[in-house]
Design a protein around this motif. Structure first.
Motif, mmCIF file in Angstrom:
data_model
loop_
_atom_site.group_PDB
_atom_site.id
_atom_site.type_symbol
_atom_site.label_atom_id
_atom_site.label_comp_id
_atom_site.label_asym_id
_atom_site.label_seq_id
_atom_site.Cartn_x
_atom_site.Cartn_y
_atom_site.Cartn_z
ATOM 1 N N ALA A 23 12.364 9.042 4.858
ATOM 2 C CA ALA A 23 12.120 7.741 3.976
ATOM 3 C C ALA A 23 10.204 7.707 4.504
ATOM 4 C CB ALA A 23 12.480 6.982 4.345
ATOM 5 N N ALA A 24 10.430 7.290 6.534
ATOM 6 C CA ALA A 24 9.273 8.037 7.092
ATOM 7 C C ALA A 24 8.229 8.857 6.490
ATOM 8 C CB ALA A 24 9.579 7.972 8.295
ATOM 9 N N ALA A 25 8.714 10.162 6.001
ATOM 10 C CA ALA A 25 7.775 11.361 5.485
ATOM 11 C C ALA A 25 7.130 10.664 4.543
ATOM 12 C CB ALA A 25 8.453 12.100 5.780
ATOM 13 N N CYS A 26 7.641 9.896 3.477
ATOM 14 C CA CYS A 26 8.062 9.499 2.078
ATOM 15 C C CYS A 26 5.900 8.389 2.092
ATOM 16 C CB CYS A 26 9.071 9.534 1.092
ATOM 17 S SG CYS A 26 8.476 9.617 -0.177
ATOM 18 N N ARG A 27 6.942 7.599 3.262
ATOM 19 C CA ARG A 27 6.015 6.456 3.200
ATOM 20 C C ARG A 27 4.331 7.482 3.978
ATOM 21 N NH1 ARG A 27 10.413 3.973 5.568
ATOM 22 N NH2 ARG A 27 9.780 4.329 7.246
ATOM 23 N N ALA A 28 3.989 7.853 4.936
ATOM 24 C CA ALA A 28 3.440 8.609 5.369
ATOM 25 C C ALA A 28 2.270 9.048 4.638
ATOM 26 C CB ALA A 28 3.501 9.392 6.729
ATOM 27 N N ILE A 29 3.413 10.233 3.395
ATOM 28 C CA ILE A 29 2.861 10.905 2.305
ATOM 29 C C ILE A 29 1.694 9.955 1.759
ATOM 30 C CG2 ILE A 29 2.678 12.501 0.328
ATOM 31 C CD1 ILE A 29 2.917 13.707 3.437
ATOM 32 N N GLY A 30 2.530 8.687 0.644
ATOM 33 C CA GLY A 30 1.930 7.529 -0.010
ATOM 34 C C GLY A 30 0.919 6.589 0.709
ATOM 35 N N ALA A 31 1.235 6.828 2.005
ATOM 36 C CA ALA A 31 -0.323 6.117 2.444
ATOM 37 C C ALA A 31 -1.451 6.731 2.188
ATOM 38 C CB ALA A 31 0.520 5.473 4.281
ATOM 39 N N ALA A 32 -0.799 7.504 2.789
ATOM 40 C CA ALA A 32 -2.536 8.932 2.631
ATOM 41 C C ALA A 32 -3.077 9.401 1.189
ATOM 42 C CB ALA A 32 -2.050 9.937 3.701
ATOM 43 N N THR A 33 -1.760 8.966 0.390
ATOM 44 C CA THR A 33 -2.548 9.288 -0.715
ATOM 45 C C THR A 33 -3.149 8.346 -1.662
ATOM 46 O OG1 THR A 33 -0.146 10.614 -1.321
ATOM 47 C CG2 THR A 33 -1.498 9.917 -3.259
ATOM 48 N N ASN A 34 -2.967 6.882 -1.348
ATOM 49 C CA ASN A 34 -3.055 5.683 -1.462
ATOM 50 C C ASN A 34 -4.820 5.748 -0.732
ATOM 51 O OD1 ASN A 34 -0.949 4.361 -2.812
ATOM 52 N ND2 ASN A 34 -0.550 3.190 -0.817
ATOM 53 N N ALA A 35 -4.974 6.204 0.512
ATOM 54 C CA ALA A 35 -6.258 5.956 0.887
ATOM 55 C C ALA A 35 -7.575 7.205 0.687
ATOM 56 C CB ALA A 35 -6.286 6.437 2.257
ATOM 57 N N VAL A 36 -6.737 8.477 -0.147
ATOM 58 C CA VAL A 36 -7.371 8.652 -0.691
ATOM 59 C C VAL A 36 -7.905 8.685 -2.137
ATOM 60 C CG1 VAL A 36 -7.035 10.960 -2.941
ATOM 61 C CG2 VAL A 36 -6.222 10.566 -0.063
ATOM 62 N N CYS A 37 -7.186 7.757 -3.317
ATOM 63 C CA CYS A 37 -6.988 7.148 -4.536
ATOM 64 C C CYS A 37 -7.858 6.018 -3.925
ATOM 65 C CB CYS A 37 -6.007 6.449 -4.723
ATOM 66 S SG CYS A 37 -5.293 7.965 -5.261
ATOM 67 N N GLU A 38 -8.295 5.460 -2.784
ATOM 68 C CA GLU A 38 -9.503 4.383 -2.230
ATOM 69 C C GLU A 38 -10.301 4.446 -2.389
ATOM 70 O OE1 GLU A 38 -7.137 1.902 0.530
ATOM 71 O OE2 GLU A 38 -6.136 0.882 -0.874
ATOM 72 N N GLY A 39 -10.816 6.352 -1.787
ATOM 73 C CA GLY A 39 -12.021 6.413 -1.350
ATOM 74 C C GLY A 39 -12.235 6.224 -2.438
ATOM 75 N N GLU A 40 -11.994 7.703 -3.375
ATOM 76 C CA GLU A 40 -12.077 7.932 -4.679
ATOM 77 C C GLU A 40 -12.894 6.586 -5.247
ATOM 78 O OE1 GLU A 40 -13.791 11.112 -5.261
ATOM 79 O OE2 GLU A 40 -11.979 12.458 -4.236
ATOM 80 N N LEU A 41 -12.040 6.121 -5.106
ATOM 81 C CA LEU A 41 -12.450 4.855 -6.027
ATOM 82 C C LEU A 41 -13.612 4.189 -5.788
ATOM 83 C CD1 LEU A 41 -8.925 2.972 -7.337
ATOM 84 C CD2 LEU A 41 -10.455 4.098 -8.901
ATOM 85 N N THR A 42 -13.610 3.909 -4.246
ATOM 86 C CA THR A 42 -14.657 3.038 -3.662
ATOM 87 C C THR A 42 -16.216 4.378 -4.313
ATOM 88 O OG1 THR A 42 -13.885 2.080 -2.044
ATOM 89 C CG2 THR A 42 -16.273 2.333 -1.940
ATOM 90 N N GLN A 43 -15.985 5.527 -4.523
ATOM 91 C CA GLN A 43 -17.139 6.614 -3.883
ATOM 92 C C GLN A 43 -17.854 6.336 -5.252
ATOM 93 O OE1 GLN A 43 -17.744 11.264 -2.461
ATOM 94 N NE2 GLN A 43 -16.358 10.548 -4.224
ATOM 95 N N ILE A 44 -17.127 5.882 -7.120
ATOM 96 C CA ILE A 44 -17.627 6.153 -7.017
ATOM 97 C C ILE A 44 -17.950 4.457 -8.127
ATOM 98 C CG2 ILE A 44 -16.437 5.702 -10.181
ATOM 99 C CD1 ILE A 44 -14.480 7.381 -9.506
ATOM 100 N N HIS A 45 -17.318 3.260 -7.120
ATOM 101 C CA HIS A 45 -18.018 2.274 -7.310
ATOM 102 C C HIS A 45 -19.337 2.433 -7.304
ATOM 103 C CE1 HIS A 45 -18.410 -2.102 -7.455
ATOM 104 N NE2 HIS A 45 -18.777 -1.724 -5.889
ATOM 105 N N GLU A 46 -20.061 2.727 -5.477
ATOM 106 C CA GLU A 46 -20.719 3.509 -5.519
ATOM 107 C C GLU A 46 -22.002 4.461 -5.897
ATOM 108 O OE1 GLU A 46 -22.028 0.838 -3.474
ATOM 109 O OE2 GLU A 46 -20.379 0.111 -2.606
ATOM 110 N N ARG A 47 -21.441 4.873 -6.605
ATOM 111 C CA ARG A 47 -22.513 5.760 -7.927
ATOM 112 C C ARG A 47 -23.611 5.319 -7.855
ATOM 113 N NH1 ARG A 47 -18.380 9.535 -11.291
ATOM 114 N NH2 ARG A 47 -17.639 10.976 -9.119
ATOM 115 N N GLY A 48 -24.999 6.049 -8.353
ATOM 116 C CA GLY A 48 -26.096 4.920 -8.170
ATOM 117 C C GLY A 48 -26.570 4.200 -7.478
#
Length: 345
Positions: free
Chosen positions: A152-177
């Protein structure tokens, strides 16, 4: 070539194509140390993505052609080797982080409108955006299905990293322009979209080799610094690389109105009148925007400044490895950090 028959990872040249002597030496040493483990990771990857549906297999086999350097699974395996030894959990987790990374590539190409990756057509350009989005989702769901077999710990760690990836991408899209994007905001985006996955790859390698909390944290920090250095080098390649060598659509950051570190530093070094001209170009980029900006990037030292920052982050990554005893795996982790920034030299 299908995923099931893919060879050990092939590291591309620091300029994006071919294989230089030092790069070939590095690859040979990686394969010599963890080659069997990489092969085991590849088998798990192929087994997890097996499908009875021909349409799914076609896309899977196509994506296998541009999976690239396998940097993240290599980080997991080398971190494990440096912290006590590689075991079956490392093989599984190495396959998981590669699936997550492959999913982000498929989705990124849709977001960026990129037509080429590693000299082959992207999924959305060969098929359509719906196929690309769904196949990226397919990779994500299989990654979490496989991670759940570890603990479960590994799954949570992967999940947290994936959440961070998506948040980073969403923020980048928001900041375009946003032509006023700050360096702090840029680094916050990069910490999510790129560094989160390299960080968890190294951290999980350490944790599942039995490393203590301080060592695992140091390996996580190594992965974070490496990821930032790698992204800056990638941003530089988008501006100064040659598409025929790099193997993917270049200039996409400008087209997508994404401010990267070299552009931010160019903006901050120009006199006021020139800044307004730059902002106008960035807000409505022309087809020749990259060619128009290159002389300014060189004259102001913005390119070299960004490259220097990448080298500083690579050096910081290497310094974090001081917690480890000397070993072949530690030496390869150091060389990987240096390699990551030479891609854009």
């Amino acid at each position: 070539m299908t995923a099931a028959t893919a060879p050990p990872p092939a590291m591309t040249s620091v300029r994006g194509g071919g294989t230089g002597a030092s790069e070939a030496d590095l690859l040979a040493e990686v394969v010599g140390l963890v080659g069997k483990d990489l092969a085991a990771c590849e088998r798990l990857y192929a087994e997890e993505l097996a499908s009875s549906h021909p349409a799914v297999r076609d896309v899977r086999d196509h994506v296998a052609k541009y999976r690239g350097k396998r940097l993240r699974p290599i980080l997991t395996l080398l971190a494990g080797a440096a912290c006590g030894g590689v075991n079956a959990k490392h093989h599984t987790l190495a396959a998981v982080v590669e699936m997550v990374h492959a999913a982000t590539l498929v989705h990124d190409d849709v977001l960026d409108g990129a037509d080429v990756r590693r000299h082959v057509a992207t999924v959305h350009s060969r098929w359509n955006p719906r196929t690309a989005v769904l196949f990226g989702d397919f990779l994500f769901t299989h990654a979490f299905h496989l991670a759940a077999t570890v603990d479960a710990a590994a799954c949570r760690a992967i999940g947290a990293a994936t959440n961070a990836v998506c948040e980073g991408e969403l923020t980048q899209i928001h900041e375009r322009g946003n032509v006023d994007l700050t360096e702090a905001e840029y680094f916050r985006i990069v910490a999510g979209k790129t560094a989160a996955l390299t960080a968890v790859s190294a951290e999980l390698g350490a944790v599942h080799a039995g490393a203590d909390a301080a060592t695992a944290a140091a390996l996580r920090g190594y992965g974070e610094d490496l990821g930032v250095a790698f992204q800056i080098a990638d941003d530089l390649l988008d501006l100064v690389g040659e598409e025929g060598c790099v193997g993917k659509t270049l200039g996409s950051d400008l087209v997508e109105k994404k401010l990267t570190l070299p552009i931010i530093r160019l903006r901050d070094r120009l006199p006021h009148g020139k800044v307004q001209e730059l902002k106008a170009l960035l807000a409505d980029p022309t087809a020749d925007a990259r060619d128009r900006l290159l002389p300014l990037l060189k004259q102001t030292g913005a390119l070299e400044s960004a490259a220097a920052t990448a080298r500083e982050r690579a050096a910081a990554a290497i310094a974090r490895l001081d917690v480890l005893p000397d070993s072949p795996a530690k030496g390869l982790l150091e060389r990987l950090a240096r390699f990551s920034v030479r891609r854009g030299s």
